[in-house]
Motif scaffolding. Structure first.
Motif, short mmCIF file in Angstrom:
data_model
loop_
_atom_site.label_atom_id
_atom_site.label_comp_id
_atom_site.label_asym_id
_atom_site.label_seq_id
_atom_site.Cartn_x
_atom_site.Cartn_y
_atom_site.Cartn_z
N LEU A 1 0.83 -1.21 0.00
CA LEU A 1 0.00 0.00 0.00
C LEU A 1 0.86 1.25 0.00
O LEU A 1 0.44 2.30 -0.49
CB LEU A 1 -0.92 0.00 1.23
N GLU A 2 2.06 1.16 0.54
CA GLU A 2 2.95 2.31 0.60
C GLU A 2 3.42 2.75 -0.79
O GLU A 2 3.91 3.87 -0.96
CB GLU A 2 4.15 2.01 1.49
N ASP A 3 3.30 1.85 -1.78
CA ASP A 3 3.72 2.19 -3.13
C ASP A 3 2.67 3.01 -3.88
O ASP A 3 2.94 3.49 -4.98
CB ASP A 3 4.02 0.91 -3.92
N ILE A 4 1.47 3.13 -3.32
CA ILE A 4 0.40 3.88 -3.97
C ILE A 4 0.46 5.32 -3.48
O ILE A 4 0.33 5.59 -2.29
CB ILE A 4 -0.97 3.27 -3.67
N PRO A 5 0.69 6.28 -4.38
CA PRO A 5 0.81 7.68 -3.94
C PRO A 5 -0.49 8.18 -3.33
O PRO A 5 -1.58 7.89 -3.82
CB PRO A 5 1.15 8.42 -5.24
N ASN A 6 -0.37 8.94 -2.26
CA ASN A 6 -1.53 9.51 -1.58
C ASN A 6 -1.18 10.91 -1.09
O ASN A 6 -1.04 11.15 0.11
CB ASN A 6 -1.98 8.62 -0.42
N ASN A 7 -0.99 11.83 -2.05
CA ASN A 7 -0.54 13.18 -1.72
C ASN A 7 -1.59 14.23 -2.02
O ASN A 7 -1.26 15.41 -2.19
CB ASN A 7 0.76 13.50 -2.47
N HIS A 8 -2.85 13.83 -2.11
CA HIS A 8 -3.91 14.78 -2.45
C HIS A 8 -4.08 15.86 -1.38
O HIS A 8 -4.35 17.01 -1.69
CB HIS A 8 -5.23 14.05 -2.67
N MET A 9 -3.93 15.48 -0.11
CA MET A 9 -4.08 16.47 0.96
C MET A 9 -2.99 17.54 0.85
O MET A 9 -3.26 18.74 1.04
CB MET A 9 -4.02 15.78 2.32
N ALA A 10 -1.78 17.13 0.52
CA ALA A 10 -0.69 18.09 0.36
C ALA A 10 -0.96 19.02 -0.82
O ALA A 10 -0.70 20.23 -0.74
CB ALA A 10 0.64 17.35 0.16
N TYR A 11 -1.51 18.46 -1.91
CA TYR A 11 -1.85 19.29 -3.05
C TYR A 11 -2.95 20.28 -2.70
O TYR A 11 -2.95 21.44 -3.15
CB TYR A 11 -2.30 18.42 -4.22
N ALA A 12 -3.94 19.84 -1.88
CA ALA A 12 -5.02 20.73 -1.47
C ALA A 12 -4.47 21.91 -0.68
O ALA A 12 -4.82 23.08 -0.94
CB ALA A 12 -6.05 19.96 -0.64
N VAL A 13 -3.61 21.63 0.30
CA VAL A 13 -3.00 22.69 1.09
C VAL A 13 -2.21 23.64 0.19
O VAL A 13 -2.24 24.87 0.36
CB VAL A 13 -2.09 22.09 2.19
N GLN A 14 -1.54 23.07 -0.80
CA GLN A 14 -0.74 23.87 -1.72
C GLN A 14 -1.63 24.85 -2.50
O GLN A 14 -1.30 26.04 -2.60
CB GLN A 14 0.01 22.95 -2.68
N TRP A 15 -2.75 24.37 -3.02
CA TRP A 15 -3.64 25.24 -3.79
C TRP A 15 -4.25 26.33 -2.90
O TRP A 15 -4.39 27.48 -3.32
CB TRP A 15 -4.74 24.43 -4.46
N PHE A 16 -4.64 25.98 -1.67
CA PHE A 16 -5.19 26.98 -0.77
C PHE A 16 -4.15 28.04 -0.42
O PHE A 16 -4.48 29.24 -0.31
CB PHE A 16 -5.72 26.32 0.50
N LEU A 17 -2.90 27.63 -0.24
CA LEU A 17 -1.83 28.59 0.03
C LEU A 17 -1.61 29.50 -1.17
O LEU A 17 -1.39 30.72 -1.00
CB LEU A 17 -0.54 27.85 0.38
N PHE A 18 -1.65 28.93 -2.38
CA PHE A 18 -1.50 29.76 -3.58
C PHE A 18 -2.60 30.83 -3.62
O PHE A 18 -2.34 31.99 -3.97
CB PHE A 18 -1.58 28.89 -4.83
N ALA A 19 -3.85 30.41 -3.31
CA ALA A 19 -4.96 31.36 -3.32
C ALA A 19 -4.75 32.46 -2.29
O ALA A 19 -4.97 33.65 -2.57
CB ALA A 19 -6.28 30.63 -3.06
#
Length: 200
Positions: free
Chosen positions: A157-175
């Motif tokens: 399971l560790e081989d499956i990327p799960n970085n959506h939360m980090a991307y969400a924080v990134q977009w909110f910070l950009f805004a």
């Protein structure tokens, strides 16, 4: 009171709205991925299934135990992989014919070694765990390797990327950053002197 530039404000507001929308979408993706990983974790403890001849690319039965009979090996490919001790080396993947004529076929990881040379295995029953495959959607990672090989590491399971939360924080910070920069730009414009607001 200074006039607010309408066009620039509309463009910046639209960009900020888009960034917030992308952040919300990533939050939804994070929730979906969490559910998917939970289903994969449960799949590891479920009974074996018949090998899916035509797997769905949208919902492949990853991490389920399965088996298939390799009538004939039609080709080999060696990819970087690890054994059960997480030692780096080569995983050997057999392209198997499994039916009459060409048959639907399947991909089987028949083991690991330190060399990329193809093993001498020519076919037989393969039992193992279903893993993702870049070329054929899924492949079967054999529990019992071919002669001369050792077991490859099963899918994790560790081989499956799960970085959506980090991307969400990134977009909110950009805004947020875009909003702050625009407000500062407006203040500087007003301080330096801009066109006066025309009262109705």
């Amino acid at each position: 009171m200074k006039r607010i530039p309408i066009l620039a404000t509309v463009v910046v507001a639209a960009a900020i709205a888009l960034m917030i929308g992308l952040g919300i979408w990533q939050l939804q993706r994070a929730q979906w991925k969490a559910g998917l990983l939970a289903s994969y974790a449960a799949a590891q403890h479920q009974p074996p299934i018949a090998w899916p001849v035509v797997p769905s690319p949208k919902n492949p039965p990853l991490f389920r135990r399965s088996s298939a009979f390799c009538l004939q090996v039609t080709g080999w490919r060696s990819v970087s992989g690890r054994n059960l001790q997480q030692t780096p080396g080569w995983s050997h993947i057999a392209s198997c014919r499994s039916g009459g004529g060409e048959g639907p076929g399947f991909q089987a990881v028949m083991g690991w070694s330190t060399e990329p040379a193809d093993p001498a295995w020519t076919g037989g029953m393969v039992e193992g765990v279903i893993a993702p495959d870049s070329q054929s959607i899924i492949r079967l990672v054999a529990t019992n390797p071919a002669p001369g090989l050792v077991p490859s590491a099963p899918p994790s399971l560790e081989d499956i990327p799960n970085n959506h939360m980090a991307y969400a924080v990134q977009w909110f910070l950009f805004a947020l950053i875009a909003a702050i920069i625009y407000v500062l730009a407006l203040r500087r414009r007003n301080r330096d002197g801009g066109p006066a607001n025309i009262a109705p």
